[in-house]
Design a protein around this motif. Structure first.
Motif, short mmCIF file in Angstrom:
data_model
loop_
_atom_site.label_atom_id
_atom_site.label_comp_id
_atom_site.label_asym_id
_atom_site.label_seq_id
_atom_site.Cartn_x
_atom_site.Cartn_y
_atom_site.Cartn_z
N UNK A 10 14.10 10.28 -9.10
CA UNK A 10 15.38 9.70 -8.70
C UNK A 10 15.64 10.38 -7.20
N UNK A 11 15.16 11.48 -6.99
CA UNK A 11 15.30 12.26 -5.59
C UNK A 11 14.35 11.49 -4.64
N UNK A 12 13.22 11.09 -5.00
CA UNK A 12 12.34 10.27 -4.21
C UNK A 12 12.82 8.95 -3.85
N UNK A 13 13.40 8.16 -4.87
CA UNK A 13 13.84 6.82 -4.51
C UNK A 13 15.28 6.97 -3.55
N UNK A 38 23.09 11.89 -11.60
CA UNK A 38 21.90 11.44 -11.49
C UNK A 38 21.17 10.74 -12.64
N UNK A 39 22.06 9.90 -13.32
CA UNK A 39 21.88 8.99 -14.16
C UNK A 39 20.71 8.08 -13.96
N UNK A 40 20.83 7.47 -12.39
CA UNK A 40 19.59 6.87 -12.19
C UNK A 40 19.67 6.80 -10.71
N UNK A 41 18.72 6.08 -9.55
CA UNK A 41 18.74 6.38 -8.25
C UNK A 41 20.18 5.90 -7.65
N UNK A 47 22.99 5.70 -9.35
CA UNK A 47 24.39 6.43 -10.08
C UNK A 47 24.97 5.29 -10.77
N UNK A 48 24.58 4.29 -11.41
CA UNK A 48 25.39 3.28 -11.99
C UNK A 48 26.11 4.09 -13.24
N UNK A 49 26.97 3.17 -13.79
CA UNK A 49 28.06 3.45 -14.65
C UNK A 49 27.71 2.72 -16.01
N UNK A 50 27.61 3.62 -17.34
CA UNK A 50 27.36 2.93 -18.42
C UNK A 50 28.70 3.12 -19.14
N UNK A 51 29.19 1.84 -19.61
CA UNK A 51 30.51 1.83 -20.46
C UNK A 51 30.18 1.07 -21.62
N UNK A 52 30.45 1.69 -22.66
CA UNK A 52 30.00 0.83 -24.05
C UNK A 52 30.57 -0.26 -24.38
N UNK A 53 31.88 -0.65 -23.88
CA UNK A 53 32.56 -2.15 -23.88
C UNK A 53 31.87 -2.90 -22.92
N UNK A 54 31.00 -2.67 -22.28
CA UNK A 54 30.29 -3.60 -21.45
C UNK A 54 28.83 -3.96 -21.92
N UNK A 55 28.34 -3.23 -22.86
CA UNK A 55 27.14 -3.40 -23.37
C UNK A 55 25.78 -2.38 -22.81
N UNK A 56 25.07 -2.22 -23.74
CA UNK A 56 24.05 -1.28 -23.24
C UNK A 56 23.22 -1.71 -21.93
N UNK A 57 23.02 -2.94 -22.06
CA UNK A 57 21.94 -3.35 -20.84
C UNK A 57 22.78 -3.64 -19.55
N UNK A 58 23.98 -3.03 -19.42
CA UNK A 58 24.57 -3.38 -17.97
C UNK A 58 24.74 -2.31 -17.30
N UNK A 59 24.25 -2.32 -16.27
CA UNK A 59 24.56 -1.05 -15.20
C UNK A 59 25.60 -1.31 -14.15
N UNK A 60 26.74 -0.71 -14.57
CA UNK A 60 27.87 -1.16 -13.77
C UNK A 60 27.94 -0.43 -12.61
#
Length: 449
Positions: free
Chosen positions: A132-135, A332-335, A337-350
């Motif tokens: 993630x730091x590299x990206x 540091x969830x990902x490069x 820093x997207x958000x996961x919200x259960x109500x939006x679905x597991x495959x949605x990076x908000x």
């Protein structure tokens, strides 16, 4: 009518007829006429953009085109990141060739668009997430190069080139999607992002852009070109008309509010000229109906904010659960820093959809402070050089600040067309004009004393 104008009309009509013919061959006669009208509008938009090309710095045209293409590719190939990364790599090599080394600490936009990547890189290293730091470091290097390019080729022609590239990009999307511009349901991405949004124009399946991003591009072109009195009246009015068309088909509340704020600000500069965007706003309200401003796009659970408030609450909850390093320097969830919200679905990076909260998410407390410092520096540079600032920049700034409430556009990033246009304006303003203090004669009296 000049010979060039006649040939332009012929070309516009030919493109419109071709769009109608393609729709006739693909889907039959039902929507062929509407496709022909859409093709005419697309060709007219392209002709408008082409008429402005002799006035621009071609490098601004390239930079704007690259950022517009980043947005299109991100939405067209949402699940194929290598496509966007390839564009970033190729354009980054070009920007490296163009860049001239300098230290852009005086630019608020540089602090806004680059610092959070560097701070987030340090945060990822401290929690041993090297990938993630590299990206993030690559992102920081890329947008840092963009800052250096803007400084190297600063000037009104450079920023105009960015705006014209947005206008030409819109023309391409209108032509590609001419078969569904005026018909429903519209073509949407085959992802959860497109589900339920068939009433908004995105483009064509192989060339998609989020309606809000499309509206932003149209608004930026309208403000940069429409408020520039060095251009002809038909070019200025035509660009605002294109913005009104995009607002009607994109159903973008954010775009409408940006144009409304810009219109009010423009009225303080020239109330006569502000009548044109005012008429455009009225037309959009008549076509879409005022109810679109309060539409609950994701149902009653998400409310008018389209779930943004719930996302912001999740950001706060995640921050409390993060390590000290992440609280200070970013999640540091990902490069990105997207958000996961259960109500939006597991495959949605908000995304966070709020610039200061996004800076806080991506780079922690330090990032939020750096963002605030960048905004203040940008406003200070515009204020103390306001006598030399172009009217379009003064019109754009309040709208840009408003956008920070509901979008991350001010932060830049991939497809960050608002940030790059502000960067071009500030780079030109800071490097070519002296502060208002010097122009008032105070500095001369100090030197004489």
């Amino acid at each position: 009518m000049t010979t060039r104008a006649r040939w332009t009309v012929v070309a516009v009509v030919a493109v419109g007829l071709a769009a109608g013919a393609v729709e006739l061959a693909v889907d039959g006669p039902g929507d062929a006429l509407l496709a022909a009208v859409a093709g005419l509008l697309a060709a007219a938009t392209g002709a408008l953009g082409a008429s402005l090309v002799p006035r621009v710095d071609w490098r601004g045209l390239v930079v704007g085109g690259v950022f517009f293409a980043q947005g299109v590719l991100s939405w067209t190939y949402t699940n194929t990141g290598i496509v966007v990364w390839t564009l970033l790599l190729l354009s980054g090599l070009l920007f490296l060739f163009w860049a001239r080394f300098s230290v852009p600490v005086r630019l608020g936009t540089a602090w806004i668009g680059v610092s959070y990547w560097l701070i987030g890189t340090l945060g990822a290293l401290l929690v041993l997430k090297v990938d993630i730091a590299a990206q993030r470091l690559l992102y920081a290097g890329y947008f840092g190069l963009v800052v250096l390019v803007a400084l190297a080729f600063r000037g009104p022609r450079f920023s105009l080139g960015i705006a014209v590239s947005l206008l030409l990009g819109i023309a391409v999307l209108l032509l590609a999607g001419s078969g569904n511009l005026f018909t429903a349901p519209h073509v949407v991405p085959d992802t959860p992002w497109g589900e339920g949004f068939e009433y908004r124009f995105w483009g064509m399946r192989w060339l998609l852009l989020h309606p809000n991003a499309m509206a932003l591009a149209a608004m930026l072109a309208a403000i940069r070109i429409g408020a520039d009195r060095s251009l002809t009246r038909w070019q200025r009015v035509g660009t605002v008309a294109v913005a009104a068309l995009i607002l009607c088909v994109s159903d973008s509340r954010t775009g409408f509010l940006l144009l409304a704020v810009a219109t009010v600000t423009y009225a303080l500069i020239s109330w006569r000229d502000s009548l044109v965007p005012f008429v455009a706003l009225v037309m959009v309200l008549l076509v879409n109906g005022p109810g679109f401003l309060l539409k609950e796009r994701y149902g009653s659970d998400a409310g008018v904010s389209s779930g943004r408030v719930e996302t912001w609450r999740k950001v706060a909850a995640d921050w409390r659960a993060d390590s000290i390093a992440e609280q200070l320097l970013g999640n540091t969830r990902d490069a990105r820093a997207t958000v996961y919200r259960a109500s939006s679905g597991a495959d949605i990076k908000l995304t966070v959809d709020n610039a200061p909260i996004a800076a806080f998410r991506k780079a922690g407390v330090v990032g939020a402070l750096a963002f605030a410092a960048g905004v203040l520096l940008l406003l200070w540079n515009a204020w103390r050089r306001r006598a030399n600032a172009p009217p379009w920049l003064l019109v754009l700034l309040p709208a840009a600040l408003l956008s920070a409430v509901t979008n991350e556009w001010l932060l830049g990033g991939t497809g960050g067309i608002l940030w790059v246009l502000l960067l071009a304006a500030e780079a030109d303003l800071v490097t070519r004009s002296a502060p208002r203090l010097a122009s008032s004669g105070v500095l001369r009296r100090v030197q004489a004393g």
